[in-house]
Design a protein around this motif. Sequence first.
Motif, PDB file in Angstrom:
ATOM      1  N   CYS A 122      36.081  32.903  45.866  1.00 20.20           N
ATOM      2  CA  CYS A 122      36.849  31.740  46.342  1.00 20.20           C
ATOM      3  C   CYS A 122      38.095  31.489  45.499  1.00 20.20           C
ATOM      4  N   GLN A 123      38.116  32.016  44.277  1.00 23.33           N
ATOM      5  CA  GLN A 123      39.320  31.892  43.448  1.00 23.33           C
ATOM      6  C   GLN A 123      40.306  33.025  43.752  1.00 23.33           C
ATOM      7  N   ASP A 124      39.766  34.231  43.930  1.00 21.94           N
ATOM      8  CA  ASP A 124      40.630  35.383  44.193  1.00 21.94           C
ATOM      9  C   ASP A 124      41.446  35.212  45.471  1.00 21.94           C
ATOM     10  N   VAL A 125      40.879  34.548  46.480  1.00 22.96           N
ATOM     11  CA  VAL A 125      41.598  34.399  47.751  1.00 22.96           C
ATOM     12  C   VAL A 125      42.497  33.166  47.779  1.00 22.96           C
ATOM     13  N   CYS A 126      42.376  32.308  46.781  1.00 26.52           N
ATOM     14  CA  CYS A 126      43.148  31.054  46.771  1.00 26.52           C
ATOM     15  C   CYS A 126      44.633  31.338  46.532  1.00 26.52           C
ATOM     16  N   PRO A 127      45.495  30.892  47.441  1.00 27.18           N
ATOM     17  CA  PRO A 127      46.942  31.144  47.277  1.00 27.18           C
ATOM     18  C   PRO A 127      47.513  30.583  45.981  1.00 27.18           C
ATOM     19  N   TRP A 128      46.919  29.521  45.454  1.00 28.61           N
ATOM     20  CA  TRP A 128      47.458  28.932  44.217  1.00 28.61           C
ATOM     21  C   TRP A 128      47.267  29.854  43.024  1.00 28.61           C
ATOM     22  N   PRO A 184      42.571  37.359  33.125  1.00 24.92           N
ATOM     23  CA  PRO A 184      42.794  38.584  32.339  1.00 24.92           C
ATOM     24  C   PRO A 184      44.063  39.351  32.723  1.00 24.92           C
ATOM     25  N   GLN A 185      44.644  39.995  31.736  1.00 30.62           N
ATOM     26  CA  GLN A 185      45.786  40.881  31.974  1.00 30.62           C
ATOM     27  C   GLN A 185      45.337  42.081  32.815  1.00 30.62           C
ATOM     28  N   ASP A 186      44.225  42.680  32.410  1.00 25.57           N
ATOM     29  CA  ASP A 186      43.671  43.834  33.127  1.00 25.57           C
ATOM     30  C   ASP A 186      42.271  43.507  33.613  1.00 25.57           C
ATOM     31  N   GLN A 187      42.060  43.633  34.915  1.00 24.17           N
ATOM     32  CA  GLN A 187      40.752  43.342  35.465  1.00 24.17           C
ATOM     33  C   GLN A 187      39.855  44.574  35.365  1.00 24.17           C
ATOM     34  N   LEU A 188      38.568  44.311  35.248  1.00 22.98           N
ATOM     35  CA  LEU A 188      37.609  45.416  35.260  1.00 22.98           C
ATOM     36  C   LEU A 188      37.579  46.020  36.663  1.00 22.98           C
ATOM     37  N   PRO A 189      37.175  47.291  36.786  1.00 20.23           N
ATOM     38  CA  PRO A 189      37.177  47.948  38.098  1.00 20.23           C
ATOM     39  C   PRO A 189      36.387  47.160  39.147  1.00 20.23           C
ATOM     40  N   GLU A 190      36.976  47.029  40.328  1.00 14.94           N
ATOM     41  CA  GLU A 190      36.307  46.309  41.419  1.00 14.94           C
ATOM     42  C   GLU A 190      36.380  47.132  42.705  1.00 14.94           C
ATOM     43  N   GLY A 191      36.057  48.425  42.571  1.00 15.57           N
ATOM     44  CA  GLY A 191      36.014  49.294  43.749  1.00 15.57           C
ATOM     45  C   GLY A 191      34.762  49.032  44.569  1.00 15.57           C
ATOM     46  N   LYS A 192      34.626  49.761  45.646  1.00 11.80           N
ATOM     47  CA  LYS A 192      33.523  49.533  46.580  1.00 11.80           C
ATOM     48  C   LYS A 192      32.154  49.690  45.914  1.00 11.80           C
ATOM     49  N   GLU A 193      32.041  50.643  44.998  1.00 10.71           N
ATOM     50  CA  GLU A 193      30.745  50.903  44.361  1.00 10.71           C
ATOM     51  C   GLU A 193      30.573  50.178  43.027  1.00 10.71           C
ATOM     52  N   ASP A 194      31.651  49.606  42.509  1.00 15.63           N
ATOM     53  CA  ASP A 194      31.578  48.967  41.193  1.00 15.63           C
ATOM     54  C   ASP A 194      30.817  47.643  41.258  1.00 15.63           C
ATOM     55  N   LEU A 195      29.977  47.410  40.245  1.00 17.50           N
ATOM     56  CA  LEU A 195      29.354  46.102  40.100  1.00 17.50           C
ATOM     57  C   LEU A 195      30.349  45.201  39.375  1.00 17.50           C
ATOM     58  N   LYS A 196      30.391  43.930  39.788  1.00 23.90           N
ATOM     59  CA  LYS A 196      31.479  43.067  39.333  1.00 23.90           C
ATOM     60  C   LYS A 196      30.985  41.889  38.502  1.00 23.90           C
ATOM     61  N   LEU A 197      31.799  41.560  37.494  1.00 23.76           N
ATOM     62  CA  LEU A 197      31.561  40.392  36.645  1.00 23.76           C
ATOM     63  C   LEU A 197      32.623  39.348  36.926  1.00 23.76           C
ATOM     64  N   ALA A 198      32.230  38.072  36.925  1.00 21.07           N
ATOM     65  CA  ALA A 198      33.230  37.007  37.004  1.00 21.07           C
ATOM     66  C   ALA A 198      34.150  37.131  35.797  1.00 21.07           C
ATOM     67  N   LYS A 199      35.421  36.866  36.005  1.00 20.77           N
ATOM     68  CA  LYS A 199      36.425  37.081  34.952  1.00 20.77           C
ATOM     69  C   LYS A 199      36.157  36.261  33.687  1.00 20.77           C
ATOM     70  N   VAL A 258      27.409  41.062  40.098  1.00 22.89           N
ATOM     71  CA  VAL A 258      26.191  41.169  39.302  1.00 22.89           C
ATOM     72  C   VAL A 258      26.028  39.974  38.361  1.00 22.89           C
ATOM     73  N   PHE A 259      27.121  39.279  38.069  1.00 24.57           N
ATOM     74  CA  PHE A 259      27.074  38.073  37.228  1.00 24.57           C
ATOM     75  C   PHE A 259      28.237  37.187  37.611  1.00 24.57           C
ATOM     76  N   GLY A 260      27.925  36.048  38.240  1.00 26.97           N
ATOM     77  CA  GLY A 260      28.978  35.143  38.671  1.00 26.97           C
ATOM     78  C   GLY A 260      29.691  35.668  39.907  1.00 26.97           C
ATOM     79  N   CYS A 261      30.785  35.009  40.275  1.00 34.16           N
ATOM     80  CA  CYS A 261      31.555  35.393  41.464  1.00 34.16           C
ATOM     81  C   CYS A 261      32.931  34.737  41.396  1.00 34.16           C
ATOM     82  N   ASP A 262      33.956  35.473  41.805  1.00 33.36           N
ATOM     83  CA  ASP A 262      35.328  34.944  41.808  1.00 33.36           C
ATOM     84  C   ASP A 262      35.945  34.893  43.205  1.00 33.36           C
TER      85      ASP A 262
END
Length: 310
Positions: free
Chosen positions: A243-249, A81-96, A237-241
Amino acid sequence: MKKEKYAQIIKSQAKLLGFDFCGISEAGFLEDEAPRLENWLNQHYHGQMAYLANHFDKRLDPTKLVEGAKTVVSLMYNYYPQDQLPEGKEDLKLAKYAYGKDYHFVIKDKLKLLLKKLQEEIGDFGGRVFVDSAPVMERQWAQKSGLGWLGKNSLLLNRKMGSFFFLAEMIIDLEVSPDPPMAKDYCGTCTKCLDACPTDAIVQAGVVDGSRCISYLTIELKEAIPEEFKGKMENWVFGCDICQDVCPWNRFSKPHQEDEFLPHPELKNFGERDWEEMTKETFGKVFQKSALKRTKYEGLMRNVRFLKKE
């Protein structure tokens, strides 16, 4: 010459329909994968995903899925995504991949159109299209067709754009010039994905215990999330990113150009309270055509409650 021309036509049409990469391989039995798959299943790394143990032979041999199959066409479609949904400490997160419309519908429509256009241009030939919907080892076929290599997180990695892609296939009875496989592993000594996984789901390089993966726990698992994962879910809360977010590629990821993958306007401002107080009606409106339908309302709220208890 015909086989080479077919390859050019397929890649050209795929590009016109928005696919970022297209690779071609000869259909046949995936001999090297058979013992790996058998061992993975024997370790029960598939958890409750019983369907992964079904159709063992078909999973390894596309000629058992499509009669007379000669070629596997592997395709990659970007969803970063161009703009990611909020991923602050309290935000629940969705896989992109789940931000917008369910990719099964979007990609399947494009695949059907691609097959139709190819039959119009090349002539009559048979085949089927797949997007995460049949026993096809899509990552292995993509690697075999030169589109990337399998990273330590078991995902396909592409040197130009990372791993935020949907994979899809056409299995056809047309003989087409194959591409050379990706023989090299460009992960080197990097272990960022292994180190970052909070549930220790990546048990060794290239092997994921699916039953410990946050994506599995929040989507595939139909019963209560085991207490051992309390405090380890990092608000997914749904999925997880992770291992992708930390990948240097993935520093090479580029924003997608697909309007269908844009999030519902209401989702952009979803706060902690919105998740906790979500009604069935709101779920149906915001996630009407979303991949989140897979968990259903009850499953999603189970995830929310588990995270809020942490």
